[in-house]
Design an enzyme around this catalytic site. Structure first.
Site, mmCIF file in Angstrom:
data_model
loop_
_atom_site.group_PDB
_atom_site.id
_atom_site.type_symbol
_atom_site.label_atom_id
_atom_site.label_comp_id
_atom_site.label_asym_id
_atom_site.label_seq_id
_atom_site.Cartn_x
_atom_site.Cartn_y
_atom_site.Cartn_z
ATOM 1 N N HIS A 1 1.208 -0.802 -0.151
ATOM 2 C CA HIS A 1 0.055 0.141 -0.109
ATOM 3 C C HIS A 1 0.892 1.103 -0.324
ATOM 4 O O HIS A 1 1.175 2.088 -0.384
ATOM 5 C CB HIS A 1 -0.867 -0.372 1.334
ATOM 6 C CG HIS A 1 -1.909 1.174 0.744
ATOM 7 N ND1 HIS A 1 -1.394 2.641 2.341
ATOM 8 C CD2 HIS A 1 -2.845 2.210 0.677
ATOM 9 C CE1 HIS A 1 -2.130 3.042 2.271
ATOM 10 N NE2 HIS A 1 -3.011 3.003 0.992
ATOM 11 N N GLU B 1 2.031 1.656 -3.467
ATOM 12 C CA GLU B 1 0.886 2.535 -4.267
ATOM 13 C C GLU B 1 1.581 3.797 -3.711
ATOM 14 O O GLU B 1 1.080 4.545 -4.862
ATOM 15 C CB GLU B 1 -0.420 1.895 -4.140
ATOM 16 C CG GLU B 1 -1.568 1.958 -4.819
ATOM 17 C CD GLU B 1 -2.740 3.017 -3.471
ATOM 18 O OE1 GLU B 1 -2.808 1.664 -2.884
ATOM 19 O OE2 GLU B 1 -3.237 3.945 -3.759
ATOM 20 N N HIS B 2 0.823 4.353 -3.006
ATOM 21 C CA HIS B 2 1.155 5.877 -2.861
ATOM 22 C C HIS B 2 2.136 7.003 -3.328
ATOM 23 O O HIS B 2 1.985 7.832 -3.427
ATOM 24 C CB HIS B 2 0.957 6.096 -1.246
ATOM 25 C CG HIS B 2 -0.380 6.594 -0.637
ATOM 26 N ND1 HIS B 2 -0.463 7.326 0.160
ATOM 27 C CD2 HIS B 2 -1.088 6.217 -0.099
ATOM 28 C CE1 HIS B 2 -1.982 7.697 0.635
ATOM 29 N NE2 HIS B 2 -2.213 6.076 0.384
ATOM 30 N N GLU C 1 -3.748 8.253 7.543
ATOM 31 C CA GLU C 1 -5.238 7.352 6.139
ATOM 32 C C GLU C 1 -5.662 6.065 7.317
ATOM 33 O O GLU C 1 -6.307 5.984 7.589
ATOM 34 C CB GLU C 1 -4.491 7.171 5.037
ATOM 35 C CG GLU C 1 -5.767 6.343 4.365
ATOM 36 C CD GLU C 1 -5.166 5.616 3.284
ATOM 37 O OE1 GLU C 1 -4.020 5.818 2.838
ATOM 38 O OE2 GLU C 1 -5.651 4.832 2.699
#
Lengths: 422, 416
Positions: free
Chosen positions: A67, A70-71, A143
């Protein structure tokens, strides 16, 4: 290119495995203005231990790397952000990470090739520095905190906690504030070089295209890479029993939400599509809108709407999830258990079975209404080794006897869990 | 795609959308009545009760069986707020017959069933069935109570309520709990008869080769035409900015600002749309770039334009103690546009954002129906192409001119 088609729904797909190992799937649809492209890598939150193909080195990474990566992919060396660039072109761009894959995508009506330039550029050119990795840790921590407040996500995580003792599917996709603090550019580059190799990726496009021409456009934009060996992923042993039967958490929602899970003891089998269809038929026979159980629960105000019914599976886990809103989830749990045993003992009703089969067929056909849905489905299925058209084509081979067998082997009392958020 | 609109009777229209983009055909019936505090709750409850049974299929179980038999046809009923009108919506979606494994006439079955839901409900002794009314009353109560669960949605609803206090648009589309208790199976049936006699009725068929026009016309034989009353009440009397603060258990504050547009400019709705896109339309907008990216004050920052109400709502999720700074930054953005501090590039990216979403409208059946319905309800008609053309014609000067007539009306803040 290899052509596969479904005569029943009148759709075709072209598949090509390029020299560098990249799989490209193109589903032409000439009656639509929308175009959708999704480029995914078979790298998700569960891939936290693996052997690097060229060195043979065994690597364990902190939770949340897929993840995090991905950012970071959007940030370019020249200071621009690819997401902003794509949006400024009028494209609807996004990216996401799941348990078993990460994907980058956009949807548009115009400017497709300008978007393709940017997408293929940023996915092939990572830029990680100490500074930009540190900065991202704060954003992702925000997040993670947002998800801590999200009842639906907490419900899902707690169901995984009930189902599994060791399986990495129980780890939050974003990791924890603590685990991501250990991420460095070096870790990111190591994962990027291993998992973002073309041979571990699938690119799918749906829209009004000539497949051959589009394939050439994609090839032109590919960066040359040496071929690589297969990545060996190290997963814990298959689990033969659940971790715990129940989890409850108070979060202050107006009506409790619940998720009931069945751990499936058998992982990906050869006839996975057939089994998946059978499970969807069974779930609808048990809790669909015309079922006795749904009627009883609705009439008593225990269910307000049909619950979400889902079968999730990968190489390392497989489970059924039934979720919804209810003031009395425990009654649903016990009544469902009773109903499953009743169906096991007395067999499935013919008329009910045929009717639900028709319904499921209609559901599958409806999936082909949107280019986004089609592209996502073909990519996600490909990572599981599935050709999506098989759901339509194998449909007729699913008979009552087979479905009854699946009921007996998958729906076991001792593999059942429930999680509730109040 | 071909779109044809026909007047069947006064106040009753048939809309035919011939499209080959989908695997499904979609049928819809919309009943529109003025949104009023006195009837909003009844109408919401009515919608729920109608889905429980028709004279031919008297229970949900029978309805579900019928839908499953029709290859999983799906029905969806709901209420919406469209400007000052409350719209009751009924949908039925079926597979297009050419994709069935065996030949069958699904279209006729589908439209018959949909018309039955609306015009031939289950009635006992001049009442709805008590059992259904009671159970749907409970369900609706839970829906209204759940309004607070989604804090983002809730703060927007609250800002609208405050800004349009005492006006039709200030009502919640599901009504309120106090009124719910007063409704019984008899009064609800009376309200049903009133709605059927007075509502603006629109019937939509979207798909390929549907051919059910005859069936629809026959079924409407005993329904009379009606004078339709479409309410538009856009006057707001408040001269001063309303400040509303509410407390709830939240970790992130929700700031919603209601703006009112008062403009006589020709095509001002198109100019407003471009203005809104520059202000808070997407990742390139002034709000997103300044409130989120530059100042780091919010995770989400944007705005949306409510066309029928000439209103814009700015929405930000912010850290609670950064309220003043966020408000100041937002006001700066409004001033900036007034002073013409935006580029040609901002204009272009705003127009692109709007036109690309316009081009997507025909790619989703329900969105396309909603678009044509919105056009019809507002009494204007722009084809998708005309709409795009009007957006592209908006000039920089028009945006600046319009911005001088945009004022903050209400500032709503949800905090802990």
């Amino acid at each position: 290119m290899k052509l596969i088609e479904s005569s029943l729904i009148k759709e075709k797909a072209y598949i090509e495995k390029l020299e560098n190992g990249l799989t490209v799937i193109i589903i032409p649809k000439n009656n639509t203005n929308k175009k959708y492209i999704i480029w995914g890598t078979h790298f998700g939150s569960i891939d936290n231990k693996f052997i690097v193909p060229d060195t043979g080195e065994e690597v364990s990474i902190p939770d949340g790397v897929a993840h995090f990566l991905e950012h970071k992919m959007f940030e370019q060396q020249n200071g621009t952000n690819s997401l902003d660039t794509l949006m400024a072109l009028g494209l609807d761009a996004n990216a996401y990470t799941t348990n078993d894959h990460t994907a980058y995508l956009f949807e548009c009506t115009d400017n497709f090739y300008e978007g393709l330039d940017e997408l293929m550029d940023y996915v092939q050119n990572p830029y990680f520095t100490d500074q930009n990795v540190e900065k991202e840790k704060n954003i992702i921590a925000q997040e993670i905190k947002m998800y801590d407040d999200d009842p639906a996500w907490q419900l899902y995580m707690r169901t995984m906690e009930c189902l599994y003792k060791e399986n990495p599917v129980k780890i939050d996709i974003a990791g924890t504030v603590e685990s991501i603090s250990k991420i460095t550019p070096d870790v990111l580059y190591k994962c990027y070089n291993t998992f973002y190799h073309p041979s571990n990726m699938v690119l799918t496009v749906c829209g009004d295209f000539n497949p051959e021409n589009l394939l050439e456009e994609i090839k032109k934009r590919l960066v040359k890479k040496e071929s690589a060996g297969e990545i060996k992923r190290l997963y814990p042993e298959k689990e033969n029993k659940i971790n715990k039967e129940m989890s409850e958490k108070k979060m202050g929602v107006s009506t409790p939400i619940f998720m009931i899970g069945y751990q499936d003891s058998e992982l990906q089998s050869k006839d996975i599509v057939k089994k998946h269809i059978a499970i969807e038929i069974l779930l609808n026979m048990l809790l669909g809108e015309s079922s006795d159980l749904y009627k009883e629960l609705y009439d008593n105000g225990i269910l307000l709407a049909k619950p979400d019914l889902e079968y999730e599976f990968s190489q390392t886990y497989a489970h059924i999830l039934i979720s919804g809103q209810s003031k009395d989830p425990k009654t649903i749990y016990s009544k469902l258990k009773e109903k499953v045993n009743e169906y096991k003992n007395s067999g499935l009703n013919d008329e009910h079975f045929e009717r639900i089969k028709k319904k499921i067929y209609g559901d599958y056909v409806t999936e082909y209404n949107s280019v986004a849905n089609i592209a996502r489905m073909f990519m996600a299925d490909k990572f599981k080794g599935i050709n999506s058209f098989d759901y339509i084509e194998e449909f007729k081979t699913v008979n009552k006897k087979y479905v009854q067998e699946v009921l007996n082997s998958v729906f076991k009392d001792e593999r059942m869990v429930i999680s509730i958020v109040y | 795609m071909k779109y044809i609109k026909k007047d069947l009777k006064e106040g009753i229209k048939l809309h035919l959308i011939n499209t080959n983009k989908f695997k499904t055909n979609l049928f819809a019936i919309y009943l529109a009545v003025p949104l009023e505090k006195e009837t909003a709750t009844s109408n919401a409850l009515l919608t729920a009760v109608l889905k429980r049974g028709t004279a031919n299929l008297q229970s949900q179980e029978l309805i579900s069986k019928k839908l499953e038999e029709m290859y999983g046809a799906s029905s969806d009923f709901g209420v919406d707020k469209n400007g000052d009108m409350q719209v009751i919506k009924f949908y039925l979606e079926t597979i297009n017959e050419q994709f069935l494994p065996e030949k069958e006439n699904l279209n006729v079955k589908a439209i018959d069933l949909l018309l039955d839901f609306v015009f031939n409900p289950l009635i006992e002794n001049d009442c709805f069935k008590k059992e259904y009314v009671d159970s749907e009353r409970n369900n609706l109560k839970q829906i209204i109570e759940a309004k607070k669960d989604n804090k983002i949605r809730y703060s927007l609803d609250r800002c609208i309520e405050e800004m349009y206090k005492g006006k039709p648009y200030g009502n919640y589309k599901y009504g309120c709990i106090e009124d719910l208790e007063k409704i019984d199976e008899k009064s609800l049936y009376d309200q049903y008869k009133k709605v059927i006699a007075e509502a603006k009725i629109d019937i939509f068929c979207s798909g390929e080769n549907i051919n059910v026009e005859e069936n629809i016309i026959n079924r409407l034989n005993n329904i009379n035409g009606r004078k339709v009353n479409v309410v538009v009440d856009n006057e707001l009397d408040s001269k001063e900015v309303k400040n509303i603060e509410e407390k709830m258990q939240v970790s992130q504050g929700k700031l919603v600002i209601g703006l009112k547009i008062d403009s006589n400019l020709e095509n001002h709705k198109f100019i407003s749309s471009v203005y809104n896109a520059i202000l808070g339309g997407g990742a390139n907008s002034k709000l997103f770039q300044n409130v989120r990216e530059k100042e780091g004050l919010a995770y989400s920052a944007g705005s949306n334009f409510v066309r029928v109400k000439d209103s814009i709502f700015i929405r930000c999720g912010i850290e609670i103690d950064k309220y003043n700074k966020a408000l100041e930054t937002i006001k700066e953005q409004l001033e900036d546009i007034k002073n013409g501090n935006f580029t040609e590039e901002d204009m272009n990216s705003a127009k692109k954002l709007i036109t690309s979403s316009m081009k997507s409208i025909a790619e989703e059946q329900d969105t396309e129906i909603t678009y044509y319905y919105g056009q019809d309800l507002s009494g204007e008609y722009n084809s998708l192409e005309e709409y795009i053309e009007k957006i592209n014609k908006v000039t920089r000067n028009e945006v600046v001119e319009l911005s001088k007539n945009i004022k903050i009306n209400t500032i709503y803040f949800l905090r802990d």
